[in-house]
Write an enzyme that holds these catalytic residues in place. Structure first.
Site, mmCIF file in Angstrom:
data_model
loop_
_atom_site.group_PDB
_atom_site.id
_atom_site.type_symbol
_atom_site.label_atom_id
_atom_site.label_comp_id
_atom_site.label_asym_id
_atom_site.label_seq_id
_atom_site.Cartn_x
_atom_site.Cartn_y
_atom_site.Cartn_z
ATOM 1 N N ARG A 1 0.848 -1.198 0.000
ATOM 2 C CA ARG A 1 0.000 0.000 0.000
ATOM 3 C C ARG A 1 0.885 1.251 0.000
ATOM 4 O O ARG A 1 1.768 1.391 0.836
ATOM 5 C CB ARG A 1 -0.927 -0.005 1.220
ATOM 6 C CG ARG A 1 -1.783 1.257 1.310
ATOM 7 C CD ARG A 1 -2.814 1.169 2.440
ATOM 8 N NE ARG A 1 -3.534 2.433 2.529
ATOM 9 C CZ ARG A 1 -3.635 3.173 3.630
ATOM 10 N NH1 ARG A 1 -3.099 2.772 4.770
ATOM 11 N NH2 ARG A 1 -4.279 4.326 3.608
ATOM 12 N N HIS B 1 -3.447 10.821 1.005
ATOM 13 C CA HIS B 1 -2.940 10.565 2.372
ATOM 14 C C HIS B 1 -2.351 11.896 2.857
ATOM 15 O O HIS B 1 -1.168 11.977 3.202
ATOM 16 C CB HIS B 1 -1.924 9.425 2.360
ATOM 17 C CG HIS B 1 -1.729 8.754 3.689
ATOM 18 N ND1 HIS B 1 -1.857 7.401 3.887
ATOM 19 C CD2 HIS B 1 -1.411 9.253 4.909
ATOM 20 C CE1 HIS B 1 -1.614 7.097 5.163
ATOM 21 N NE2 HIS B 1 -1.339 8.217 5.810
ATOM 22 N N GLU C 1 -8.178 8.136 6.413
ATOM 23 C CA GLU C 1 -8.510 8.729 7.714
ATOM 24 C C GLU C 1 -8.986 10.175 7.676
ATOM 25 O O GLU C 1 -8.273 11.073 8.131
ATOM 26 C CB GLU C 1 -7.305 8.626 8.652
ATOM 27 C CG GLU C 1 -6.835 7.219 8.900
ATOM 28 C CD GLU C 1 -5.802 7.140 10.033
ATOM 29 O OE1 GLU C 1 -5.329 8.191 10.501
ATOM 30 O OE2 GLU C 1 -5.482 6.021 10.453
ATOM 31 N N ASN D 1 -8.223 1.350 9.749
ATOM 32 C CA ASN D 1 -6.944 1.490 10.436
ATOM 33 C C ASN D 1 -7.228 1.372 11.923
ATOM 34 O O ASN D 1 -8.024 2.142 12.467
ATOM 35 C CB ASN D 1 -6.303 2.853 10.164
ATOM 36 C CG ASN D 1 -5.828 2.983 8.722
ATOM 37 O OD1 ASN D 1 -5.878 2.025 7.948
ATOM 38 N ND2 ASN D 1 -5.380 4.175 8.361
ATOM 39 N N TYR E 1 -5.578 1.277 15.727
ATOM 40 C CA TYR E 1 -4.427 1.483 16.616
ATOM 41 C C TYR E 1 -4.774 1.273 18.089
ATOM 42 O O TYR E 1 -4.073 0.577 18.793
ATOM 43 C CB TYR E 1 -3.812 2.872 16.387
ATOM 44 C CG TYR E 1 -3.068 2.940 15.065
ATOM 45 C CD1 TYR E 1 -1.779 2.445 14.954
ATOM 46 C CD2 TYR E 1 -3.686 3.436 13.923
ATOM 47 C CE1 TYR E 1 -1.087 2.458 13.749
ATOM 48 C CE2 TYR E 1 -3.007 3.453 12.704
ATOM 49 C CZ TYR E 1 -1.712 2.968 12.624
ATOM 50 O OH TYR E 1 -1.051 2.974 11.422
ATOM 51 N N GLU F 1 -4.179 -0.523 8.033
ATOM 52 C CA GLU F 1 -3.060 -0.126 8.891
ATOM 53 C C GLU F 1 -3.250 -0.709 10.285
ATOM 54 O O GLU F 1 -4.374 -0.736 10.803
ATOM 55 C CB GLU F 1 -2.962 1.399 9.078
ATOM 56 C CG GLU F 1 -2.394 2.148 7.897
ATOM 57 C CD GLU F 1 -2.323 3.649 8.141
ATOM 58 O OE1 GLU F 1 -2.143 4.094 9.294
ATOM 59 O OE2 GLU F 1 -2.463 4.385 7.146
HETATM 60 C C1 FCB Z 1 -2.248 6.783 11.038
HETATM 61 C C2 FCB Z 1 -1.823 7.376 9.715
HETATM 62 C C3 FCB Z 1 -0.432 6.964 9.274
HETATM 63 C C4 FCB Z 1 0.524 6.887 10.436
HETATM 64 C C5 FCB Z 1 -0.064 6.064 11.559
HETATM 65 C C6 FCB Z 1 0.853 5.892 12.736
HETATM 66 O O1 FCB Z 1 -3.178 7.613 11.632
HETATM 67 O O2 FCB Z 1 -2.706 6.997 8.695
HETATM 68 O O3 FCB Z 1 -0.002 7.858 8.271
HETATM 69 O O4 FCB Z 1 0.870 8.155 10.830
HETATM 70 O O5 FCB Z 1 -1.257 6.645 11.996
#
Ligand code: FCB
Length: 454
Positions: free
Chosen positions: A83, A130, A175, A301, A303, A364
């Site tokens: 990607r 992005h 995002e 994504n 986290y 992600e």
């Molecule tokens: C996400 C972003 C990516 C990177 C990660 C850690 O929010 O999409 O570009 O910064 O976090």
């Protein structure tokens, strides 16, 4: 988790996509090369105090020149998808055709890059936006202006006409929360604004441009799969009091449903719309239908999860009257983000239950820790390795529960420019020694490679 009960590739469907994820501004460098125009991030980096280490994207990982070795490394890992994102100011340095010509050298770079992926058996997954908006468009309001939607469609048409014969997976936006809320309201990301209303208007235009771009992409890229990537969070309440549970619903309204509901044809959530009041975006007839144009997949994504409590003070509770609660005693990454593989299961099962997307791609997932290059020439990043293993185990669990996840992309192949944190946060599965531009696969990257080749 010890490596004994780590997941193995065979636990996943044979046609599963295994990838790594990157983005243009964070790795390419070549900030002023081959006719590239200025982006809002180039401009933002010039403003004192914006980037924690005072750095910029001028050189980054120099991927613009070193891409063959980066793709070799990706191939060596055994991933089958890669990607990347296209830098709009490389293609249209002046933002739109009305303001200047297409920059052939920029298109030629992505041509080489995509051919390089195909030669190595890597399926190219291209993100169109992005976050590196041409600065000239910011001068007319950036995403708060409806003209930027038209400019995005031109840009999309140019890129997909050129690459659409070879790129078969397209992600319109990465995002919108970050590009709009953190960019126009929270004053953390470019362009650096403080207006909630601007953020909501910008986001409306971003998702509108996503919807309107879909037919353009389909016209130029036969049989392409098209989607959008959202940053989403599982959220819990600090207690089961009625107040905290109501705060959870309000916070979820802005954090998740504000993005998901319109994309899935429900319009903006009524409860959240009421809370945003005058800050609500201007919506033109037909916009909501365009935003809800069906896609082939939802990019997610993931986290970290969040916990919230009721907070009626607008200064701390914000427009949703909810504030974040720091959980005690939980494991955290170097960023302070909670490590929660279970959060991934919760998020994915919730998405399936509430929205039932045809396909989910985990575009992600990753972590940052203090990495040390040791005298043995290695980076023993056991926390990141454990993070990766446990999130893959969680993914396996979600798939077993019936969630249609078809791909996983580790963020990121390389340490890179982490936005407002500059080069202070390393997210790569490969370490980048910025002085020499040498790449060294960390233990997490070596494990990912073994996992993929098992
Ligand atoms: C996400 C972003 C990516 C990177 C990660 C850690 O929010 O999409 O570009 O910064 O976090």
């Amino acid at each position: 988790m010890s490596s004994n009960n780590a997941p193995i590739r065979k636990d996943f469907p044979a046609d599963f996509r295994w990838g790594v994820s990157t983005s243009s501004f964070q790795i390419e460098g070549a900030g002023q090369e081959d006719g590239k125009g200025e982006s809002i991030w180039d401009r933002f980096c010039k403003q004192p105090g914006r980037i924690r280490d005072g750095s910029n994207g001028n050189v980054a990982c120099d991927h613009y020149h070193l891409w063959p070795q980066d793709l070799d490394m990706a191939k060596g890992l055994g991933v089958n998808a890669y990607r990347f994102s296209v830098a709009w100011p490389r293609i249209l340095p002046n933002g739109s055709l009305g303001r200047g010509a297409v920059n052939e050298a920029g298109l030629a770079f992505y041509d080489r890059l995509v051919d390089g992926m195909l030669e190595r058996g890597l399926d190219p997954w291209c993100t169109l936006y992005h976050w590196d908006l041409p600065q000239v468009l910011q001068e007319q309001g950036g995403w708060t202006s409806r003209e930027t939607v038209a400019a995005f469609l031109e840009y999309t048409d140019i890129v997909t006409r050129r690459l659409g014969d070879r790129v078969k997976h397209w992600i319109t936006h990465n995002e919108p929360w970050c590009s709009c809320m953190m960019g126009y309201w929270e004053n953390i990301h470019a362009p650096g604004g403080t207006s909630f209303a601007d953020a909501l208007q910008a986001n409306h235009h971003v998702v509108l441009s996503h919807g309107q771009a879909i037919p353009v992409i389909r016209k130029n890229s036969a049989d392409a799969k098209v989607g959008i990537t959202l940053s989403l969070h599982p959220i819990t309440a600090a207690s089961d009091s009625a107040e905290d549970l109501a705060a959870l619903k309000r916070h979820d309204g802005l954090r998740n449903r504000w993005f998901l509901d319109p994309l899935f044809g429900r319009g903006y959530p009524a409860d959240t719309l009421e809370l945003v009041g005058d800050a609500a975006p201007e919506i033109v007839e037909g916009d909501l239908a365009a935003i809800a144009t069906p896609t082939d997949f939802l990019g997610v994504n993931y986290y970290f999860p969040e916990m919230v409590k009721d907070d009626q003070d607008p200064k701390t509770g914000g427009p949703m009257r909810a504030s974040l609660v720091e959980k005690e005693g939980v494991e955290r990454t170097g960023f302070g983000w909670e490590v929660s593989p279970q959060g991934l299961v919760d998020l994915l099962t919730r998405l399936q239950r509430d929205y039932n997307p045809p396909v989910i791609q985990l575009t992600e997932n990753g972590s940052t820790f203090e990495d040390v290059l040791t005298p043995d020439g290695r980076v023993h990043d056991k926390e990141r390795l454990s993070y990766l293993q446990r999130h893959l185990a969680a993914l396996k669990q979600a798939i077993a529960a019936g969630v249609p996840v078809k791909g996983y992309f580790a963020w990121s192949l390389l340490d890179n420019f982490e936005w407002a944190e500059g080069y202070l946060r390393r997210f790569g599965i490969a370490y980048v020694d910025y002085a020499s531009q040498r790449r060294i696969l960390k233990d997490s990257g070596l494990w990912y490679g073994r996992f993929l080749n098992e």
